[in-house]
Design an enzyme around this catalytic site. Structure first.
Site, short mmCIF file in Angstrom:
data_model
loop_
_atom_site.label_atom_id
_atom_site.label_comp_id
_atom_site.label_asym_id
_atom_site.label_seq_id
_atom_site.Cartn_x
_atom_site.Cartn_y
_atom_site.Cartn_z
N ARG A 186 0.71 -1.13 -0.10
CA ARG A 186 -0.21 -0.47 0.11
C ARG A 186 1.22 1.38 -0.28
O ARG A 186 2.07 1.13 0.92
CB ARG A 186 -0.52 -0.12 1.15
CG ARG A 186 -2.16 -1.19 1.21
CD ARG A 186 -2.77 -1.36 2.08
NE ARG A 186 -3.71 -2.41 1.96
CZ ARG A 186 -5.03 -2.52 1.77
NH1 ARG A 186 -5.17 -1.12 0.52
NH2 ARG A 186 -5.63 -3.87 1.29
N ASP A 187 -0.06 2.24 -0.98
CA ASP A 187 1.19 3.19 -0.72
C ASP A 187 1.45 4.15 0.41
O ASP A 187 0.10 4.20 1.44
CB ASP A 187 0.77 4.20 -2.13
CG ASP A 187 1.13 5.72 -2.23
OD1 ASP A 187 1.78 5.96 -3.50
OD2 ASP A 187 1.91 6.24 -1.21
N ILE A 188 2.41 4.84 1.11
CA ILE A 188 2.20 5.41 2.23
C ILE A 188 1.67 7.00 2.41
O ILE A 188 0.91 7.08 2.83
CB ILE A 188 3.05 5.73 2.33
CG1 ILE A 188 3.67 5.46 4.60
CG2 ILE A 188 4.09 7.30 1.75
CD1 ILE A 188 5.57 5.63 4.97
N ASN A 227 4.35 6.12 -14.10
CA ASN A 227 4.72 7.89 -13.66
C ASN A 227 6.35 7.55 -14.24
O ASN A 227 7.16 6.92 -14.14
CB ASN A 227 5.01 8.74 -13.33
CG ASN A 227 3.39 8.63 -12.45
OD1 ASN A 227 2.66 9.38 -12.93
ND2 ASN A 227 3.15 9.11 -10.91
N HIS A 254 7.09 1.07 -10.78
CA HIS A 254 6.07 0.72 -10.26
C HIS A 254 4.41 1.44 -11.27
O HIS A 254 4.90 2.12 -11.46
CB HIS A 254 5.92 1.34 -8.69
CG HIS A 254 6.33 2.53 -8.83
ND1 HIS A 254 7.89 3.00 -8.87
CD2 HIS A 254 5.47 3.59 -8.46
CE1 HIS A 254 7.49 4.15 -8.70
NE2 HIS A 254 6.39 4.24 -8.33
N GLU A 266 8.73 10.37 -8.70
CA GLU A 266 9.50 10.35 -7.09
C GLU A 266 10.58 8.94 -7.54
O GLU A 266 11.45 9.40 -6.35
CB GLU A 266 8.58 10.57 -6.48
CG GLU A 266 8.04 12.42 -6.43
CD GLU A 266 6.72 12.53 -5.65
OE1 GLU A 266 6.88 11.51 -5.03
OE2 GLU A 266 6.79 13.84 -5.84
N HIS A 271 0.91 2.60 -10.33
CA HIS A 271 0.04 2.45 -9.04
C HIS A 271 -1.36 1.91 -9.34
O HIS A 271 -1.58 2.23 -10.25
CB HIS A 271 -0.12 3.91 -9.31
CG HIS A 271 0.76 4.89 -8.58
ND1 HIS A 271 1.10 5.09 -7.91
CD2 HIS A 271 2.51 5.01 -9.56
CE1 HIS A 271 2.23 5.92 -7.49
NE2 HIS A 271 2.85 6.24 -8.78
P1 AMP Z 1 6.15 7.80 -8.26
O1 AMP Z 1 5.84 9.51 -8.47
O2 AMP Z 1 5.41 7.11 -9.55
O3 AMP Z 1 7.56 7.61 -8.29
O4 AMP Z 1 5.05 6.97 -6.97
C1 AMP Z 1 5.69 6.88 -6.00
C2 AMP Z 1 5.52 6.73 -5.12
O5 AMP Z 1 5.37 6.18 -3.52
C3 AMP Z 1 4.23 8.17 -3.96
O6 AMP Z 1 3.19 7.36 -4.46
C4 AMP Z 1 4.63 7.57 -2.98
O7 AMP Z 1 3.43 8.40 -1.88
C5 AMP Z 1 4.66 6.20 -1.96
N1 AMP Z 1 6.06 6.26 -1.47
C6 AMP Z 1 6.41 6.62 -1.36
N2 AMP Z 1 7.73 6.49 -0.15
C7 AMP Z 1 6.75 5.46 0.61
C8 AMP Z 1 7.37 3.71 1.40
N3 AMP Z 1 7.87 3.99 2.15
N4 AMP Z 1 6.23 2.76 1.79
C9 AMP Z 1 5.70 2.83 0.97
N5 AMP Z 1 4.76 3.96 -0.56
C10 AMP Z 1 6.06 4.33 0.26
#
Ligand code: AMP
Length: 115
Positions: A28-30, A86, A99, A94, A101
């Site tokens: 799950r996304d944090i 992305n 990955h 980021e 979503h």
């Molecule tokens: P992106 O912008 O496509 O690279 O998405 C990166 C995603 O990773 C974002 O939606 C963040 O909220 C998520 N994220 C960052 N750190 C963590 C973590 N420790 N556990 C779960 N999700 C994370």
């Protein structure tokens, strides 16, 4: 340097993991953007879509099928959901570990406006 997601996959950083097999891990996304927000991540580190090769074709297909199964598990398959990848800065990436979503559980607004 291992990516944040590589550390999560190895269990070195805690996560709410919902699925794992020999090829992918999903957690799950944090910072969820919807009631269901799960990230489907390959166990091997591939930074971006640009780094995919023909050899990864089956892996990417597997990631999508895992997303589909998780959508059913989360009971959002009937109302629908969105899969997003992305890529790089303009794509809003980021974390440089590929990955998908999986977003759902509410009506998602259009990302691109109709003319
Ligand atoms: P992106 O912008 O496509 O690279 O998405 C990166 C995603 O990773 C974002 O939606 C963040 O909220 C998520 N994220 C960052 N750190 C963590 C973590 N420790 N556990 C779960 N999700 C994370």
């Amino acid at each position: 340097m291992p990516t944040l997601f590589a550390k999560i996959i190895r269990g070195e950083i805690p996560s709410d993991t919902v699925y794992q097999d020999d090829r992918v891990t999903a957690f799950r996304d944090i910072n969820p953007a919807a009631p269901v927000h799960i990230l489907i991540v390959p166990n091997k580190t591939i930074p971006t879509v640009n780094d995919l090769t023909e050899e990864d074709e089956a892996l990417v297909g597997h990631m999508v099928l895992v997303a589909k199964k998780l959508a059913a598990q989360e009971q959002i398959e009937k109302n629908g959901y969105r899969l997003i990848i992305n890529c790089n800065i303009h794509g809003g990436q980021e974390i440089f570990h590929l990955h998908i979503h999986l977003l759902g559980g509410k009506l998602l607004r259009r990302m691109v406006q109709k003319r």
